[in-house]
Design a protein around this motif. Structure first.
Motif, mmCIF file in Angstrom:
data_model
loop_
_atom_site.group_PDB
_atom_site.id
_atom_site.type_symbol
_atom_site.label_atom_id
_atom_site.label_comp_id
_atom_site.label_asym_id
_atom_site.label_seq_id
_atom_site.Cartn_x
_atom_site.Cartn_y
_atom_site.Cartn_z
ATOM 1 N N ALA A 36 14.919 9.302 -1.495
ATOM 2 C CA ALA A 36 13.458 9.386 -1.414
ATOM 3 C C ALA A 36 12.936 8.435 -0.340
ATOM 4 C CB ALA A 36 12.849 9.042 -2.759
ATOM 5 N N PRO A 37 12.017 8.892 0.508
ATOM 6 C CA PRO A 37 11.477 8.032 1.563
ATOM 7 C C PRO A 37 10.347 7.116 1.104
ATOM 8 C CG PRO A 37 10.591 10.235 1.770
ATOM 9 C CD PRO A 37 11.573 10.276 0.633
ATOM 10 N N GLU A 38 9.810 7.354 -0.103
ATOM 11 C CA GLU A 38 8.670 6.568 -0.560
ATOM 12 C C GLU A 38 8.789 6.284 -2.057
ATOM 13 O OE1 GLU A 38 3.833 6.642 -0.014
ATOM 14 O OE2 GLU A 38 4.959 8.470 0.279
ATOM 15 N N TRP A 39 8.598 5.011 -2.413
ATOM 16 C CA TRP A 39 8.701 4.575 -3.808
ATOM 17 C C TRP A 39 7.455 3.806 -4.200
ATOM 18 C CZ3 TRP A 39 12.494 5.551 -7.379
ATOM 19 C CH2 TRP A 39 13.645 6.176 -6.899
ATOM 20 N N LYS A 40 7.122 3.876 -5.483
ATOM 21 C CA LYS A 40 5.988 3.140 -6.023
ATOM 22 C C LYS A 40 6.430 2.472 -7.325
ATOM 23 C CE LYS A 40 2.675 5.530 -8.063
ATOM 24 N NZ LYS A 40 1.471 6.322 -8.340
ATOM 25 N N ALA A 41 6.112 1.185 -7.479
ATOM 26 C CA ALA A 41 6.372 0.446 -8.714
ATOM 27 C C ALA A 41 5.024 0.187 -9.394
ATOM 28 C CB ALA A 41 7.079 -0.868 -8.422
ATOM 29 N N VAL A 42 4.976 0.398 -10.721
ATOM 30 C CA VAL A 42 3.735 0.282 -11.478
ATOM 31 C C VAL A 42 3.984 -0.553 -12.727
ATOM 32 C CG1 VAL A 42 1.936 1.574 -12.686
ATOM 33 C CG2 VAL A 42 3.039 2.571 -10.693
ATOM 34 N N ALA A 43 3.042 -1.426 -13.073
ATOM 35 C CA ALA A 43 3.158 -2.221 -14.299
ATOM 36 C C ALA A 43 1.769 -2.684 -14.735
ATOM 37 C CB ALA A 43 4.060 -3.432 -14.082
ATOM 38 N N GLN A 44 1.662 -3.063 -16.006
ATOM 39 C CA GLN A 44 0.459 -3.703 -16.514
ATOM 40 C C GLN A 44 0.582 -5.195 -16.213
ATOM 41 O OE1 GLN A 44 -2.237 -2.231 -17.933
ATOM 42 N NE2 GLN A 44 -1.253 -0.286 -17.465
ATOM 43 N N PHE A 45 -0.483 -5.793 -15.716
ATOM 44 C CA PHE A 45 -0.480 -7.208 -15.353
ATOM 45 C C PHE A 45 -1.660 -7.893 -16.016
ATOM 46 C CE2 PHE A 45 -1.930 -10.578 -12.356
ATOM 47 C CZ PHE A 45 -0.847 -11.421 -12.499
ATOM 48 N N ARG A 46 -1.394 -8.995 -16.732
ATOM 49 C CA ARG A 46 -2.479 -9.771 -17.351
ATOM 50 C C ARG A 46 -2.882 -10.857 -16.376
ATOM 51 N NH1 ARG A 46 -3.350 -12.636 -22.707
ATOM 52 N NH2 ARG A 46 -5.602 -12.793 -22.693
ATOM 53 N N ASP A 47 -4.029 -10.641 -15.770
ATOM 54 C CA ASP A 47 -4.510 -11.541 -14.724
ATOM 55 C C ASP A 47 -5.025 -12.832 -15.331
ATOM 56 O OD1 ASP A 47 -4.963 -12.142 -12.065
ATOM 57 O OD2 ASP A 47 -6.021 -10.264 -11.682
ATOM 58 N N TRP A 48 -5.293 -13.820 -14.476
ATOM 59 C CA TRP A 48 -5.715 -15.141 -14.925
ATOM 60 C C TRP A 48 -7.089 -15.132 -15.578
ATOM 61 C CZ3 TRP A 48 -2.094 -18.445 -15.616
ATOM 62 C CH2 TRP A 48 -0.934 -18.349 -14.854
ATOM 63 N N ASP A 49 -7.853 -14.072 -15.391
ATOM 64 C CA ASP A 49 -9.153 -13.995 -16.060
ATOM 65 C C ASP A 49 -9.029 -13.410 -17.468
ATOM 66 O OD1 ASP A 49 -8.664 -11.323 -15.568
ATOM 67 O OD2 ASP A 49 -10.435 -11.007 -14.328
ATOM 68 N N GLY A 50 -7.807 -13.096 -17.882
ATOM 69 C CA GLY A 50 -7.574 -12.583 -19.228
ATOM 70 C C GLY A 50 -7.585 -11.073 -19.331
ATOM 71 N N ASN A 51 -7.959 -10.375 -18.277
ATOM 72 C CA ASN A 51 -7.985 -8.915 -18.293
ATOM 73 C C ASN A 51 -6.637 -8.349 -17.890
ATOM 74 O OD1 ASN A 51 -10.714 -8.713 -19.018
ATOM 75 N ND2 ASN A 51 -11.343 -9.028 -16.891
ATOM 76 N N TYR A 107 8.395 5.253 -9.420
ATOM 77 C CA TYR A 107 8.167 6.654 -9.100
ATOM 78 C C TYR A 107 8.552 6.883 -7.646
ATOM 79 C CZ TYR A 107 5.362 6.364 -13.325
ATOM 80 O OH TYR A 107 4.953 6.148 -14.615
ATOM 81 N N TYR A 108 8.991 8.104 -7.331
ATOM 82 C CA TYR A 108 9.317 8.456 -5.950
ATOM 83 C C TYR A 108 8.498 9.673 -5.544
ATOM 84 C CZ TYR A 108 12.160 12.309 -7.730
ATOM 85 O OH TYR A 108 12.575 13.458 -8.354
ATOM 86 N N ARG A 109 8.404 9.858 -4.215
ATOM 87 C CA ARG A 109 7.676 11.007 -3.682
ATOM 88 C C ARG A 109 8.467 11.565 -2.514
ATOM 89 N NH1 ARG A 109 1.403 10.478 -2.455
ATOM 90 N NH2 ARG A 109 2.090 8.785 -1.119
ATOM 91 N N LEU A 110 8.623 12.861 -2.485
ATOM 92 C CA LEU A 110 9.315 13.540 -1.396
ATOM 93 C C LEU A 110 8.305 14.334 -0.568
ATOM 94 C CD1 LEU A 110 12.375 14.933 -3.391
ATOM 95 C CD2 LEU A 110 12.326 12.919 -1.931
ATOM 96 N N ASP A 111 8.285 14.128 0.724
ATOM 97 C CA ASP A 111 7.449 14.895 1.658
ATOM 98 C C ASP A 111 5.983 14.932 1.257
ATOM 99 O OD1 ASP A 111 9.708 15.494 3.179
ATOM 100 O OD2 ASP A 111 10.193 17.215 1.908
ATOM 101 N N GLY A 112 5.446 13.810 0.795
ATOM 102 C CA GLY A 112 4.032 13.741 0.461
ATOM 103 C C GLY A 112 3.641 14.521 -0.786
ATOM 104 N N GLY A 113 4.608 14.913 -1.577
ATOM 105 C CA GLY A 113 4.330 15.665 -2.802
ATOM 106 C C GLY A 113 3.846 14.779 -3.936
ATOM 107 N N LYS A 114 4.054 15.250 -5.158
ATOM 108 C CA LYS A 114 3.629 14.512 -6.337
ATOM 109 C C LYS A 114 4.578 13.351 -6.626
ATOM 110 C CE LYS A 114 2.591 17.173 -9.862
ATOM 111 N NZ LYS A 114 2.626 18.273 -10.839
ATOM 112 N N TRP A 115 4.038 12.290 -7.243
ATOM 113 C CA TRP A 115 4.867 11.175 -7.687
ATOM 114 C C TRP A 115 5.656 11.619 -8.907
ATOM 115 C CZ3 TRP A 115 5.635 7.171 -4.700
ATOM 116 C CH2 TRP A 115 4.660 6.776 -3.795
ATOM 117 N N ARG A 116 6.967 11.348 -8.897
ATOM 118 C CA ARG A 116 7.840 11.720 -10.016
ATOM 119 C C ARG A 116 8.568 10.481 -10.532
ATOM 120 N NH1 ARG A 116 7.774 17.153 -9.885
ATOM 121 N NH2 ARG A 116 7.410 18.169 -7.883
#
Length: 106
Positions: A37-52, A17-26
């Motif tokens: 875009a000056p700001e980027w966010k990467a998102v994913a589901q991660f299965r941690d070592w505790d199983g969650n 996702y990217y964000r322009l001028d502090g707006g909404k993530w798109r």
């Protein structure tokens, strides 16, 4: 039919996702070619070592850096046990090793 769970220590599909001028993530694929875009966010589901399974995210100044930071957080599954490992994971590792041993000796 339900999806199979992620392996321990692995992550699912990475969304950006990217964000322009502090707006909404798109969503990253909606960014026009002539805009940086000056700001980027990467998102994913991660299965941690505790199983969650948890949603993890990392931000950075470029899409590639955000993805790299997320992958660094998630790491890769090594198959090693640690203090947070579940008993069923130890059993799976033991049975896999026992199966390899039986196959190798026959």
């Amino acid at each position: 039919m339900a999806r199979p769970p992620l392996e321990l220590g692995t992550y699912g599909e990475i969304r950006t996702y990217y964000r322009l001028d502090g707006g909404k993530w798109r969503p990253g694929d909606t960014l026009p070619d002539d805009v940086k875009a000056p700001e980027w966010k990467a998102v994913a589901q991660f299965r941690d070592w505790d199983g969650n399974t948890r949603q993890v995210e990392r931000s950075s100044t470029t899409e590639a850096k955000a993805k790299a930071a997320l992958k660094e957080r998630a790491g890769t599954a090594t198959g090693d046990l640690n203090a947070g490992s579940r008993v069923h994971h130890a059993i799976d590792l033991y049975l896999a090793e026992a199966k390899r041993t039986v196959v190798d000796t026959s």
